[in-house]
Design a protein around this motif. Structure first.
Motif, mmCIF file in Angstrom:
data_model
loop_
_atom_site.group_PDB
_atom_site.id
_atom_site.type_symbol
_atom_site.label_atom_id
_atom_site.label_comp_id
_atom_site.label_asym_id
_atom_site.label_seq_id
_atom_site.Cartn_x
_atom_site.Cartn_y
_atom_site.Cartn_z
ATOM 1 N N GLY A 1 36.576 -73.492 35.453
ATOM 2 C CA GLY A 1 37.296 -72.562 35.397
ATOM 3 C C GLY A 1 37.801 -71.707 34.305
ATOM 4 N N LEU A 2 38.290 -70.867 34.671
ATOM 5 C CA LEU A 2 38.827 -70.315 33.170
ATOM 6 C C LEU A 2 39.542 -69.900 31.881
ATOM 7 C CD1 LEU A 2 37.959 -66.990 31.856
ATOM 8 C CD2 LEU A 2 39.510 -66.432 33.312
ATOM 9 N N ARG A 3 39.739 -70.995 31.017
ATOM 10 C CA ARG A 3 40.869 -70.776 30.585
ATOM 11 C C ARG A 3 40.870 -69.881 29.212
ATOM 12 N NH1 ARG A 3 36.979 -74.207 28.652
ATOM 13 N NH2 ARG A 3 37.406 -73.411 26.312
ATOM 14 N N THR A 4 42.631 -69.466 29.078
ATOM 15 C CA THR A 4 42.610 -68.221 28.706
ATOM 16 C C THR A 4 43.957 -68.840 27.749
ATOM 17 O OG1 THR A 4 43.897 -68.033 30.425
ATOM 18 C CG2 THR A 4 42.229 -66.663 30.371
ATOM 19 N N ALA A 5 45.270 -69.253 28.388
ATOM 20 C CA ALA A 5 46.275 -69.466 27.399
ATOM 21 C C ALA A 5 45.805 -70.452 26.008
ATOM 22 C CB ALA A 5 47.730 -69.605 28.323
ATOM 23 N N PRO B 1 45.029 -63.922 21.796
ATOM 24 C CA PRO B 1 45.485 -62.419 22.258
ATOM 25 C C PRO B 1 46.625 -62.701 23.675
ATOM 26 C CG PRO B 1 43.342 -62.933 21.954
ATOM 27 C CD PRO B 1 43.636 -64.409 21.584
ATOM 28 N N TRP B 2 46.437 -63.870 24.301
ATOM 29 C CA TRP B 2 46.704 -64.405 25.194
ATOM 30 C C TRP B 2 48.282 -64.474 24.455
ATOM 31 C CZ3 TRP B 2 50.470 -67.701 27.992
ATOM 32 C CH2 TRP B 2 50.918 -67.276 29.058
ATOM 33 N N HIS B 3 48.423 -65.046 24.543
ATOM 34 C CA HIS B 3 50.079 -65.213 23.836
ATOM 35 C C HIS B 3 51.157 -64.125 22.672
ATOM 36 C CE1 HIS B 3 49.467 -69.469 24.410
ATOM 37 N NE2 HIS B 3 50.610 -69.624 25.011
ATOM 38 N N ARG B 4 49.840 -63.156 22.103
ATOM 39 C CA ARG B 4 50.191 -61.947 21.560
ATOM 40 C C ARG B 4 50.859 -60.785 22.977
ATOM 41 N NH1 ARG B 4 47.322 -58.723 17.261
ATOM 42 N NH2 ARG B 4 48.584 -60.412 15.708
ATOM 43 N N GLN B 5 50.063 -60.991 24.159
ATOM 44 C CA GLN B 5 50.869 -60.662 25.208
ATOM 45 C C GLN B 5 51.421 -60.508 25.901
ATOM 46 O OE1 GLN B 5 49.388 -57.624 26.048
ATOM 47 N NE2 GLN B 5 51.027 -57.625 27.697
ATOM 48 N N PHE B 6 51.761 -61.753 26.159
ATOM 49 C CA PHE B 6 53.250 -62.934 26.702
ATOM 50 C C PHE B 6 53.629 -62.892 25.857
ATOM 51 C CE2 PHE B 6 54.359 -67.493 27.746
ATOM 52 C CZ PHE B 6 54.504 -66.819 28.887
ATOM 53 N N LEU B 7 54.117 -62.585 24.105
ATOM 54 C CA LEU B 7 55.352 -62.286 24.008
ATOM 55 C C LEU B 7 55.888 -60.887 23.599
ATOM 56 C CD1 LEU B 7 54.970 -65.052 22.130
ATOM 57 C CD2 LEU B 7 55.439 -64.386 19.810
ATOM 58 N N LEU B 8 54.829 -59.706 24.043
ATOM 59 C CA LEU B 8 55.476 -58.388 24.275
ATOM 60 C C LEU B 8 56.436 -58.233 24.935
ATOM 61 C CD1 LEU B 8 52.094 -56.943 22.706
ATOM 62 C CD2 LEU B 8 54.727 -55.971 22.126
ATOM 63 N N ASP C 1 46.031 -57.075 32.280
ATOM 64 C CA ASP C 1 45.068 -55.349 32.254
ATOM 65 C C ASP C 1 45.082 -55.058 30.845
ATOM 66 O OD1 ASP C 1 42.345 -54.150 33.153
ATOM 67 O OD2 ASP C 1 43.745 -52.336 33.881
ATOM 68 N N VAL C 2 44.768 -56.561 29.901
ATOM 69 C CA VAL C 2 44.573 -55.939 28.927
ATOM 70 C C VAL C 2 43.510 -57.171 27.774
ATOM 71 C CG1 VAL C 2 46.162 -57.565 27.882
ATOM 72 C CG2 VAL C 2 45.734 -55.523 27.015
ATOM 73 N N SER C 3 42.967 -56.399 26.840
ATOM 74 C CA SER C 3 41.147 -57.135 26.328
ATOM 75 C C SER C 3 42.016 -57.796 25.305
ATOM 76 C CB SER C 3 39.869 -56.241 26.544
ATOM 77 O OG SER C 3 40.076 -55.532 25.490
ATOM 78 N N PRO C 4 41.034 -59.194 24.192
ATOM 79 C CA PRO C 4 41.991 -59.126 23.473
ATOM 80 C C PRO C 4 41.219 -58.531 22.543
ATOM 81 C CG PRO C 4 40.391 -60.947 24.576
ATOM 82 C CD PRO C 4 40.584 -60.194 25.155
ATOM 83 N N ASP C 5 39.985 -56.931 22.160
ATOM 84 C CA ASP C 5 39.783 -55.728 21.864
ATOM 85 C C ASP C 5 41.536 -55.346 21.193
ATOM 86 O OD1 ASP C 5 38.240 -53.223 22.245
ATOM 87 O OD2 ASP C 5 38.400 -54.159 20.206
ATOM 88 N N GLU C 6 41.637 -55.336 22.829
ATOM 89 C CA GLU C 6 43.463 -53.839 22.336
ATOM 90 C C GLU C 6 44.133 -54.608 22.003
ATOM 91 O OE1 GLU C 6 43.134 -51.513 27.060
ATOM 92 O OE2 GLU C 6 42.389 -53.629 26.876
ATOM 93 N N LEU C 7 43.899 -55.792 21.607
ATOM 94 C CA LEU C 7 45.860 -56.441 21.615
ATOM 95 C C LEU C 7 45.359 -56.741 19.275
ATOM 96 C CD1 LEU C 7 46.060 -59.262 24.228
ATOM 97 C CD2 LEU C 7 47.269 -57.226 23.189
ATOM 98 N N GLU C 8 44.392 -56.868 18.705
ATOM 99 C CA GLU C 8 44.171 -56.987 17.806
ATOM 100 C C GLU C 8 44.505 -56.355 16.610
ATOM 101 O OE1 GLU C 8 39.548 -58.739 16.914
ATOM 102 O OE2 GLU C 8 38.975 -56.373 17.628
ATOM 103 N N ASP C 9 44.971 -55.021 17.834
ATOM 104 C CA ASP C 9 45.913 -53.977 16.635
ATOM 105 C C ASP C 9 47.394 -53.750 17.157
ATOM 106 O OD1 ASP C 9 47.395 -52.194 14.965
ATOM 107 O OD2 ASP C 9 45.636 -50.631 14.604
ATOM 108 N N VAL C 10 47.436 -54.343 16.863
ATOM 109 C CA VAL C 10 49.277 -54.064 16.772
ATOM 110 C C VAL C 10 49.518 -53.289 15.863
ATOM 111 C CG1 VAL C 10 49.874 -55.545 18.994
ATOM 112 C CG2 VAL C 10 50.236 -56.234 16.394
ATOM 113 N N GLY C 11 49.813 -52.651 14.894
ATOM 114 C CA GLY C 11 50.906 -52.599 14.257
ATOM 115 C C GLY C 11 51.620 -50.979 14.709
ATOM 116 N N ARG C 12 50.986 -49.783 15.701
ATOM 117 C CA ARG C 12 52.045 -50.070 16.440
ATOM 118 C C ARG C 12 52.744 -49.526 17.324
ATOM 119 N NH1 ARG C 12 47.713 -50.337 19.350
ATOM 120 N NH2 ARG C 12 47.765 -50.846 21.711
ATOM 121 N N ILE C 13 53.218 -51.024 17.323
ATOM 122 C CA ILE C 13 54.044 -51.800 18.038
ATOM 123 C C ILE C 13 55.110 -52.162 17.243
ATOM 124 C CG2 ILE C 13 54.423 -52.779 20.149
ATOM 125 C CD1 ILE C 13 52.091 -52.466 21.272
#
Length: 288
Positions: free
Chosen positions: A50-54, A62-69, A272-284
């Motif tokens: 099955g799928l591994r993400t974390a 990116p999974w943990h970046r979104q988790f922290l956010l 509902d977010v992709s690794p591509d969308e999490l590569e640049d977080v400078g605006r956050i």
């Protein structure tokens, strides 16, 4: 405007107090335990189907970046002034330095059962009962440095070994790869002792107790540690300007990793977010 994540060792007394108070409020509301459940649900090894993400996959970062956010947003709903601090374990390396002070995370566990007895997350304070875990313990446990089988925290040199790697990740995209920034930072290795636990993984092992398993989120240091890991991705991105998340496209149907890892533009469950969308977080946010 982007907010700032600060080194835990530089927090003022007021900043520590607000951070702790916000965490305790999330725990009181039952929101915090949902984060524990989410991490357990996505903690799968690369030997499983099955799928591994974390973990043990390119999407570890990116999974943990979104988790922290997600946690940070919850904290800021309680107190808009709060941001996640990070623990610089290449500098603060003792059991009494930041973040192990009574006014932040408290210290190590007692010798008999590793129960944390100091600080705001000690069970006896009545505000941090473990409700979601892989054991029946109701109290937070730690074994800083593992005195009976001593473990050292990673050094700046060991972190540099990961940061200098130009490729983000390489096939077969799991815990066995010896090249690639992601696994050198995540820390799966071969052999025994220091060579089998590197960087991120060795910090979990150094803290011990609750931090050793899928329910590691039960220890608030999880967030400070992963903020530090996120900072390393932030630094790697700035060192290797052309470096992007890999793989860019999903492995084909004949590949053993087909359907088991997330490619750059695929969504990262449970969001509902992709690794591509999490590569640049400078605006956050940015790091101090």
């Amino acid at each position: 405007m982007a907010y700032v994540r600060k080194d835990a060792g530089t927090l003022t007394r007021a900043e520590k107090r607000r951070f702790v108070k916000a965490l305790l409020e999330l725990k009181r509301r039952g929101e915090y335990d949902e984060f524990v459940r989410t991490h357990i649900a996505h903690f799968s090894a690369d030997g499983e189907r099955g799928l591994r993400t974390a973990h043990m996959a390119p999407s570890f970062l990116p999974w943990h970046r979104q988790f922290l956010l997600e946690l940070e947003r919850a904290l800021r709903r309680v107190d808009p002034s709060v941001t996640l601090p990070y623990w610089d374990w290449t500098r603060d390396r003792t059991t009494t330095s930041a973040p192990w002070t009574a006014d932040l995370l408290g210290g190590t566990g007692r010798r008999s059962d590793h129960q944390v007895m100091t600080g705001p997350f000690a069970y006896r304070e009545g505000n941090w009962t473990i409700k979601v875990g892989v054991t029946d313990e109701k109290f937070l446990t730690r074994d800083l440095g593992s005195p009976r089988a001593p473990v050292d925290l990673p050094t700046k040199r060991e972190l540099e070994w990961a940061l200098k790697e130009p490729a983000y990740d390489v096939a077969p995209w799991d815990s066995t790869v010896t090249r690639g920034f992601r696994n050198r930072l995540e820390g799966w290795g071969t052999g025994r002792g220091r060579t089998s636990w590197r960087n991120h993984n060795r910090v979990h092992r150094w803290v011990g107790g609750a931090m050793l398993g899928a329910a590691s989120v039960n220890d608030p240091v999880f967030w400070l540690h992963h903020a530090s890991i996120d900072l390393q991705w932030y630094r790697w991105q700035r060192r290797h300007r052309g470096g992007r998340y890999l793989p860019a496209t999903p492995p084909g149907p004949d590949d053993e990793q087909h359907g088991r890892i997330v490619a750059r533009h695929q969504k990262l469950p449970p969001w509902d977010v992709s690794p591509d969308e999490l590569e640049d977080v400078g605006r956050i946010y940015r790091y101090a």
